[in-house]
Design an enzyme around this catalytic site. Structure first.
Site, PDB file in Angstrom:
ATOM      1  N   GLU A  69       0.834  -1.201   0.000  1.00 39.85           N
ATOM      2  CA  GLU A  69       0.000   0.000   0.000  1.00 39.85           C
ATOM      3  C   GLU A  69       0.873   1.258   0.000  1.00 39.85           C
ATOM      4  O   GLU A  69       1.809   1.381   0.779  1.00 39.85           O
ATOM      5  CB  GLU A  69      -0.891  -0.028   1.244  1.00 39.85           C
ATOM      6  CG  GLU A  69      -1.782   1.176   1.434  1.00 39.85           C
ATOM      7  CD  GLU A  69      -2.540   1.122   2.755  1.00 39.85           C
ATOM      8  OE1 GLU A  69      -3.535   1.848   2.875  1.00 39.85           O
ATOM      9  OE2 GLU A  69      -2.131   0.350   3.651  1.00 39.85           O
ATOM     10  N   LYS A  78      -9.367   1.366  -3.292  1.00 38.51           N
ATOM     11  CA  LYS A  78      -9.856   0.900  -1.992  1.00 38.51           C
ATOM     12  C   LYS A  78     -11.261   1.431  -1.749  1.00 38.51           C
ATOM     13  O   LYS A  78     -11.530   2.622  -1.897  1.00 38.51           O
ATOM     14  CB  LYS A  78      -8.911   1.356  -0.879  1.00 38.51           C
ATOM     15  CG  LYS A  78      -9.245   0.783   0.483  1.00 38.51           C
ATOM     16  CD  LYS A  78      -8.217   1.206   1.521  1.00 38.51           C
ATOM     17  CE  LYS A  78      -8.505   0.596   2.880  1.00 38.51           C
ATOM     18  NZ  LYS A  78      -7.534   1.030   3.907  1.00 38.51           N
ATOM     19  N   CYS A  89      -5.237  -3.291   2.708  1.00 39.41           N
ATOM     20  CA  CYS A  89      -5.112  -3.145   4.159  1.00 39.41           C
ATOM     21  C   CYS A  89      -6.387  -3.542   4.909  1.00 39.41           C
ATOM     22  O   CYS A  89      -6.765  -4.698   4.962  1.00 39.41           O
ATOM     23  CB  CYS A  89      -4.692  -1.714   4.500  1.00 39.41           C
ATOM     24  SG  CYS A  89      -4.128  -1.502   6.204  1.00 39.41           S
TER      25      CYS A  89
END
Length: 522
Positions: free
Chosen positions: A272, A337, A387
């Protein structure tokens, strides 16, 4: 004072069970034991007010000890004064603990009303159902913060066998039933005669049973898919320097470019925001050189990078994204995301004052809002997520709604350097392992500081890098193309609502039985 201490010990035991600090493994028996001690103290509460206080206190200790590492991100990296950072963590835990206080009130109120007319197993089912509703509320309300749900403590135990059927919250339901049975067994053991030995034997049998490893083989042990070669990059960029131009940014750009350009075959994965700058802010030729290497060669890459777009109102909006490049493919693959972290990636309404107390960058991303196709390469359907998104198994399950397009490999790219060298690393690994059990797919994890790892479809870590070291993990991954698990099938269509419905049904019917027993008694 003694009761408060027991409740605190019970909460601490549940926190430690998620990832043991001296090894990282989950401890199912500690979770059940901690919850059983809590239940025993709740049963002894004399009033509803006392019951609520006890449940809230134990849950607050549990949650505070579970995600205490938020203090590191708020104070060390966010610049918040230590007292305010510690208070913020405690207040968050205390607010979330109210779900469990309410669950205790409902379940024990019902159980006390039907105690004479119901078997012990029904009381255990009522408690487990109310507890699970609290867990799911924590996962859904205000975008959700389900970190540390009790089901994760059973990733290494017998109850993990329920994962591909019921998911982590179903596992937690079973664990709550077992914990209440243990509490009931403790009550029996205080009696005289044969009852005492029966209670001791029952409690001991439950504790031993949950700790025994589950038999493997939830899915076939062979796959007709070719092995996928992966190269997982762990840059180990200190969070305090990550967005500093002369240190962290320069180090990241140099190291990741060198390692990526050395990949001649296989899939390279960078974590990330591995490249901490927008593509148009990178040095001249940097982005174009990387892209040409992977689109014109024999390898592929998934790289974490922030991106910007023009919003509907003409303003610039930013996303936490992954860009994919593959050989002989001119078009870039992109994943944005979707499930963002409150305060870390977006500011909830009315809380701008809170984020102004910190100095964290990149706190206003936009959600992806869609679920793109998989990144297809070398016969594999690769599904990335970023994540925090791996906390939401029901959301990852959406990729299985069409079995023919279901992922064969899951990829998580993450950076939890925000939390230092803390137990958060091991907790996050166990969360990822639970996802592989639920969905019966392998997962590879590329992280900034750890835990960079390969997890097979049965939750076993087959390769990993030491935490807080710079390195590249090269490994083979066996993708899976088996039919979706039962959990994936129902969660893909309806999310967590089927489990919510079952729990509401148990609680509702029991509440009705309580009222009827009161009428009959009158």
């Amino acid at each position: 004072m003694k009761t408060a201490l027991w409740l605190a010990v019970a909460g601490l035991a549940q926190a430690l069970s998620l990832a043991w600090p001296w090894g990282g493994q989950s401890l199912p028996v500690l979770q059940v034991l901690g919850m059983a001690v809590m239940c025993r103290q709740l049963v002894q509460a004399g009033t509803k007010r006392e019951l609520i206080k006890r449940a809230w206190w134990s849950a607050t200790v549990w949650l505070s000890a579970t995600f205490w590492w938020l203090f590191i991100s708020l104070h060390t990296y966010g610049g918040m004064p230590a007292i305010l950072a510690g208070l913020a963590v405690f207040l968050l835990a205390g607010a979330l603990a109210m779900y469990y206080a309410l669950a205790a009130l409902v379940s024990f109120s019902i159980s006390s009303g039907i105690a004479d007319a119901s078997p012990k197993w029904l009381q255990a089912a009522i408690f487990a159902s109310a507890w699970t509703l609290a867990e799911i509320a924590r996962a859904l309300v205000f975008t959700g913060f389900p970190w540390g749900a009790v089901g994760y403590a059973h990733v290494d135990g017998a109850l993990s066998a329920f994962s591909p059927w019921l998911g982590v919250y179903g596992v937690g339901w079973v664990a709550a039933v077992v914990a209440m049975v243990c509490a009931q067994a403790a009550q029996l053991s205080m009696r005289s005669g044969a009852m005492r030995y029966r209670g001791l034997a029952l409690g001991l049998a439950c504790l031993i049973a949950v700790q025994v490893p589950a038999p493997m083989g939830h899915a076939p042990t062979t796959s007709n898919l070719p092995d996928l070669q992966v190269h997982l990059l762990q840059g180990n960029i200190p969070q305090s320097e990550k967005f500093q131009a002369s240190t962290g940014i320069a180090q990241a750009l140099t190291w990741y470019r060198e390692e990526l350009m050395q990949v001649k075959s296989g899939l390279a994965i960078a974590p990330e925001t591995a490249l901490p700058l927008l593509p148009n802010h990178l040095p001249p030729g940097y982005w174009e050189g990387l892209r040409a290497h992977f689109t014109q060669g024999e390898s592929a890459a998934l790289i974490g990078v922030p991106l910007k777009d023009l919003g509907p109102n003409g303003q610039m909006v930013y996303s936490n994204s992954a860009i994919g490049w593959r050989s002989a493919q001119a078009q870039d693959y992109r994943y944005d995301k979707d499930h963002l972290v409150p305060f870390g990636e977006f500011v909830p309404p009315l809380f701008r004052w809170f984020t102004d107390l910190m100095s964290m960058p990149l706190s206003d991303f936009k959600a992806g809002g869609h679920h793109p196709d998989t990144f297809d390469w070398q016969g594999q359907r690769i599904a990335p997520h970023i994540c925090y998104e791996d906390l939401f198994g029901e959301e990852l399950a959406r990729g299985f709604i069409d079995p023919k397009r279901a992922p064969t490999v899951l990829v998580n790219i993450t950076n939890i350097a925000w939390f230092g060298d803390s137990i958060a690393i091991d907790q996050h690994l166990n969360i990822a392992r639970m996802r592989t059990l639920e969905l019966q797919r392998p997962m590879v994890r590329a992280t900034n500081t750890g835990m960079t790892a390969v997890i097979d479809h049965q939750g076993r870590v087959t390769a990993h890098l030491p935490r807080h070291q710079t390195g590249v993990l090269s490994a083979l991954v066996q993708g899976r193309d088996d039919p979706p698990t039962f959990f994936a099938m129902w969660a893909a269509r309806w999310g967590l609502w089927p489990l919510v419905g079952v729990c509401v049904l148990v609680v509702g019917l029991s509440w009705r039985g309580r009222r009827q027993s009161h009428v009959a008694g009158a």
